[in-house]
Scaffold this motif. Structure first.
Motif, PDB file in Angstrom:
ATOM      1  N   ASP A   1       7.728   9.433  10.864  1.00  0.00           N
ATOM      2  CA  ASP A   1       6.716   9.826  11.438  1.00  0.00           C
ATOM      3  C   ASP A   1       5.358   8.883  11.829  1.00  0.00           C
ATOM      4  O   ASP A   1       5.186   9.000  13.082  1.00  0.00           O
ATOM      5  CB  ASP A   1       5.565  10.421  10.582  1.00  0.00           C
ATOM      6  CG  ASP A   1       6.140  12.387   9.907  1.00  0.00           C
ATOM      7  OD1 ASP A   1       6.354  12.624  10.753  1.00  0.00           O
ATOM      8  OD2 ASP A   1       6.143  11.900   8.287  1.00  0.00           O
ATOM      9  N   TYR A   2       5.519   7.641  10.960  1.00  0.00           N
ATOM     10  CA  TYR A   2       4.753   6.779  11.655  1.00  0.00           C
ATOM     11  C   TYR A   2       5.442   5.624  11.315  1.00  0.00           C
ATOM     12  O   TYR A   2       6.177   5.181  11.103  1.00  0.00           O
ATOM     13  CB  TYR A   2       3.702   6.225  11.478  1.00  0.00           C
ATOM     14  CG  TYR A   2       2.749   7.608  10.697  1.00  0.00           C
ATOM     15  CD1 TYR A   2       2.074   8.231  11.637  1.00  0.00           C
ATOM     16  CD2 TYR A   2       2.499   8.901   9.972  1.00  0.00           C
ATOM     17  CE1 TYR A   2       1.118   9.314  11.908  1.00  0.00           C
ATOM     18  CE2 TYR A   2       2.638   9.667   9.650  1.00  0.00           C
ATOM     19  CZ  TYR A   2       1.135  10.256  10.702  1.00  0.00           C
ATOM     20  OH  TYR A   2       0.470  11.249  10.932  1.00  0.00           O
ATOM     21  N   ALA A   3       4.955   4.286  12.157  1.00  0.00           N
ATOM     22  CA  ALA A   3       5.739   2.712  12.505  1.00  0.00           C
ATOM     23  C   ALA A   3       4.517   2.159  12.882  1.00  0.00           C
ATOM     24  O   ALA A   3       3.222   1.602  13.557  1.00  0.00           O
ATOM     25  CB  ALA A   3       6.295   3.085  13.769  1.00  0.00           C
ATOM     26  N   GLN A   4       4.815   0.827  11.777  1.00  0.00           N
ATOM     27  CA  GLN A   4       3.990  -0.175  12.272  1.00  0.00           C
ATOM     28  C   GLN A   4       4.398  -1.434  11.584  1.00  0.00           C
ATOM     29  O   GLN A   4       5.466  -1.412  11.396  1.00  0.00           O
ATOM     30  CB  GLN A   4       2.812  -0.763  10.255  1.00  0.00           C
ATOM     31  CG  GLN A   4       1.838  -1.164  10.757  1.00  0.00           C
ATOM     32  CD  GLN A   4       1.337  -1.174   8.801  1.00  0.00           C
ATOM     33  OE1 GLN A   4       1.243  -0.814   8.085  1.00  0.00           O
ATOM     34  NE2 GLN A   4       0.643  -2.048   8.749  1.00  0.00           N
ATOM     35  N   GLY A   5       4.002  -2.056  12.401  1.00  0.00           N
ATOM     36  CA  GLY A   5       4.833  -4.085  12.928  1.00  0.00           C
ATOM     37  C   GLY A   5       4.369  -4.641  13.927  1.00  0.00           C
ATOM     38  O   GLY A   5       4.005  -4.343  14.974  1.00  0.00           O
ATOM     39  N   TYR A   6       5.079  -6.022  14.009  1.00  0.00           N
ATOM     40  CA  TYR A   6       4.308  -6.443  14.763  1.00  0.00           C
ATOM     41  C   TYR A   6       5.103  -6.095  16.341  1.00  0.00           C
ATOM     42  O   TYR A   6       4.203  -6.803  16.999  1.00  0.00           O
ATOM     43  CB  TYR A   6       5.363  -8.114  14.485  1.00  0.00           C
ATOM     44  CG  TYR A   6       4.356  -8.522  13.732  1.00  0.00           C
ATOM     45  CD1 TYR A   6       3.714  -8.591  13.133  1.00  0.00           C
ATOM     46  CD2 TYR A   6       5.519  -9.792  12.611  1.00  0.00           C
ATOM     47  CE1 TYR A   6       3.302  -9.531  11.528  1.00  0.00           C
ATOM     48  CE2 TYR A   6       5.386 -10.445  11.498  1.00  0.00           C
ATOM     49  CZ  TYR A   6       4.222 -10.596  11.380  1.00  0.00           C
ATOM     50  OH  TYR A   6       3.134 -11.050  10.008  1.00  0.00           O
ATOM     51  N   HIS A   7       5.900  -5.599  16.760  1.00  0.00           N
ATOM     52  CA  HIS A   7       6.287  -4.809  17.445  1.00  0.00           C
ATOM     53  C   HIS A   7       5.280  -4.250  18.505  1.00  0.00           C
ATOM     54  O   HIS A   7       5.334  -4.021  19.491  1.00  0.00           O
ATOM     55  CB  HIS A   7       7.946  -3.899  17.747  1.00  0.00           C
ATOM     56  CG  HIS A   7       8.108  -2.955  18.694  1.00  0.00           C
ATOM     57  ND1 HIS A   7       8.326  -3.950  19.734  1.00  0.00           N
ATOM     58  CD2 HIS A   7       8.519  -1.899  19.846  1.00  0.00           C
ATOM     59  CE1 HIS A   7       8.457  -2.489  20.968  1.00  0.00           C
ATOM     60  NE2 HIS A   7       8.611  -2.235  20.785  1.00  0.00           N
ATOM     61  N   ILE A   8       4.205  -2.976  17.289  1.00  0.00           N
ATOM     62  CA  ILE A   8       3.357  -2.637  17.714  1.00  0.00           C
ATOM     63  C   ILE A   8       2.184  -3.904  18.229  1.00  0.00           C
ATOM     64  O   ILE A   8       1.844  -3.651  19.177  1.00  0.00           O
ATOM     65  CB  ILE A   8       3.289  -1.578  17.030  1.00  0.00           C
ATOM     66  CG1 ILE A   8       4.606  -0.273  16.512  1.00  0.00           C
ATOM     67  CG2 ILE A   8       2.008   0.337  17.028  1.00  0.00           C
ATOM     68  CD1 ILE A   8       4.469   0.114  16.041  1.00  0.00           C
ATOM     69  N   ALA A   9       1.887  -4.068  16.748  1.00  0.00           N
ATOM     70  CA  ALA A   9       0.862  -4.882  17.380  1.00  0.00           C
ATOM     71  C   ALA A   9       0.816  -5.699  16.340  1.00  0.00           C
ATOM     72  O   ALA A   9       1.190  -4.899  14.891  1.00  0.00           O
ATOM     73  CB  ALA A   9      -0.048  -4.819  17.475  1.00  0.00           C
TER      74      ALA A   9
END
Ligand code: C2E
Ligand code: CA
Ligand code: CA
Ligand code: CA
Length: 275
Positions: free
Chosen positions: A252-260
Motif C-alpha cells: 500500500d505505502y512506500a517510504q524512503g530516500y527515493h521518495i524523500a
C-alpha cells in the motif's frame, strides 16, 4: 609478564571509565535538551502507491545541540533507554506530535502522522494517560495519528499491550507494527496484536531487486495483510525498481530516500513522483 598483564588490566579499566564518562556526559546532554525543549521532529513523507500521493508522514525525533548541531536518534535513544530518560523523550515526542496535528488541522492538510514510541511506552502510565486525554480533545483529530510500536514493545507484556492498544484505539488512533520481519515470531504475534498497519523492515526492502528471498517474503506479507485487512508500508525504498516491485505486490505505502528524505518541514499531499 606480570607488568604486561597489569598494563592490560589497567587499560581495560581505563576504557570502562571512559565509556562511563561518555555515558554520563550524554545523559547530561539529554537532560539539558529536555529541560530547554531542544527536541524537535523531522518528517519523512510516505507515499500512497495506488494514488501516487503523499498520504502520511513519519515523525522522527532529533536533538538540537547547544551549538545548533542536529543529533540523530541513534546517538541518544539507546542511552536514554538505559538511563530511564526515554519516558521523558516519549512524552516530549507526544506533545510535539499533538502540536503538529493541531497545525495540520489549521492548514486543512489531510496528512496522517505516525510517531515512534519506545519499548518502555506501555509501562509509562503518565504517557498513556496523556495520550488518551490528548486524543479525546476537540482540537486533535485522533484518526490522523498512527503509533508505531515494535514487536519487542508489544510482546514484552502482550496482554497489557493488547489491552492498552484497544483502549487507545477507541479514540480513533491507529497502530503500526514497525520493523516487521526482524522479530523472533512475527506472524504469530501479528494475529494477536490489534494493529492497522505493518511496516516491513527496511532490511527486506533495501536490496529487494537483488534478493529472491526478500521478494518472496514481502509478497507473502502483502498477501497475508490483505487477507487480514491490514495496510502495508515498505520503508527504505531507495530506487524506482524497488517501488515498481512493491506496486506489483500490492504493497500500500512506500517510504524512503527515493521518495524523500526526512526534513524539518511537513509535506503537503501534492503529487511528488511523476514517473
Ligand atoms: P525507524 O523507526 O525504523 O525509522 C527509520 C529510519 O530510517 C530513520 O532514521 C530514517 O531517516 C531512516 N531512513 C528513511 N528512509 C531511508 C532509506 O531509504 N534508506 C535508509 N538507509 N534509511 C532510511 P532516524 O531518523 O535516524 O531514526 C532511527 C531510529 O531511531 C528509528 O528507526 C527509531 O527506531 C528511532 N526513533 C526515531 N524517532 C524516534 C522517536 O520519536 N521516539 C523513539 N522512541 N524512537 C525514535
Ligand atoms: Ca518507525
Ligand atoms: Ca522501521
Ligand atoms: Ca529500524
Amino acid at each position: 609478564e606480570s607488568g604486561r598483564s597489569k598494563s592490560h588490566l589497567y587499560s581495560q579499566k581505563e576504557q570502562t571509565k571512559e565509556l562511563l564518562k561518555t555515558r554520563i556526559l550524554w545523559k547530561e546532554k539529554i537532560e539539558a535538551a529536555l529541560a530547554d525543549k531542544r527536541l524537535c521532529l523531522h518528517f519523512q513523507p510516505i507515499l500512497d502507491i495506488k494514488t501516487n500521493q503523499i498520504s502520511h508522514a513519519e515523525a522522527l525525533v532529533r536533538m538540537i545541540d547547544l551549538d545548533g548541531e542536529i543529533i540523530m536518534p541513534n546517538s541518544f535513544i539507546p542511552i536514554a533507554e538505559q538511563s530511564g530518560l526515554i519516558n521523558q523523550i516519549d512524552l516530549a515526542v507526544l506533545q510535539l506530535a499533538f502540536e503538529t496535528l493541531r497545525f495540520l488541522q489549521t492548514q486543512n492538510n489531510p496528512l496522517k502522522l505516525s510517531i515512534n514510541l519506545s519499548g518502555k511506552a506501555f509501562n509509562n502510565t503518565l504517557l498513556i494517560s496523556t495520550l488518551k486525554e490528548g486524543l479525546k480533545q476537540q482540537d486533535i483529530d485522533a484518526k490522523k495519528l498512527i503509533i508505531e510500536v515494535t514487536e519487542t514493545t508489544a510482546v514484552a507484556n502482550i496482554n497489557t499491550a493488547v489491552n492498552l492498544m484497544n483502549d487507545i484505539k477507541e479514540t480513533g488512533a491507529k497502530f503500526a507494527l514497525d520493523d516487521f520481519g526482524v522479530g523472533y515470531a512475527s506472524f504469530f504475534y501479528l494475529r494477536q496484536l490489534p494493529v492497522d498497519y505493518i511496516k516491513i523492515d527496511g532490511s527486506f526492502i533495501q536490496t529487494l531487486e537483488k534478493h529472491k528471498e526478500d521478494q518472496v517474503f514481502v509478497k507473502a506479507v502483502s498477501e497475508i495483510s490483505q487477507l487480514s485487512g491490514l495496510k502495508t508500508i515498505a520503508e527504505f525504498v531507495e530506487n524506482q525498481t524497488i517501488l515498481d516491485l512493491l506496486a506489483s505486490y500490492n504493497i500500500d505505502y512506500a517510504q524512503g530516500y527515493h521518495i524523500a528524505k526526512p526534513s524539518a518541514t511537513l509535506p503537503n499531499n501534492k503529487l511528488i513522483l511523476s514517473h
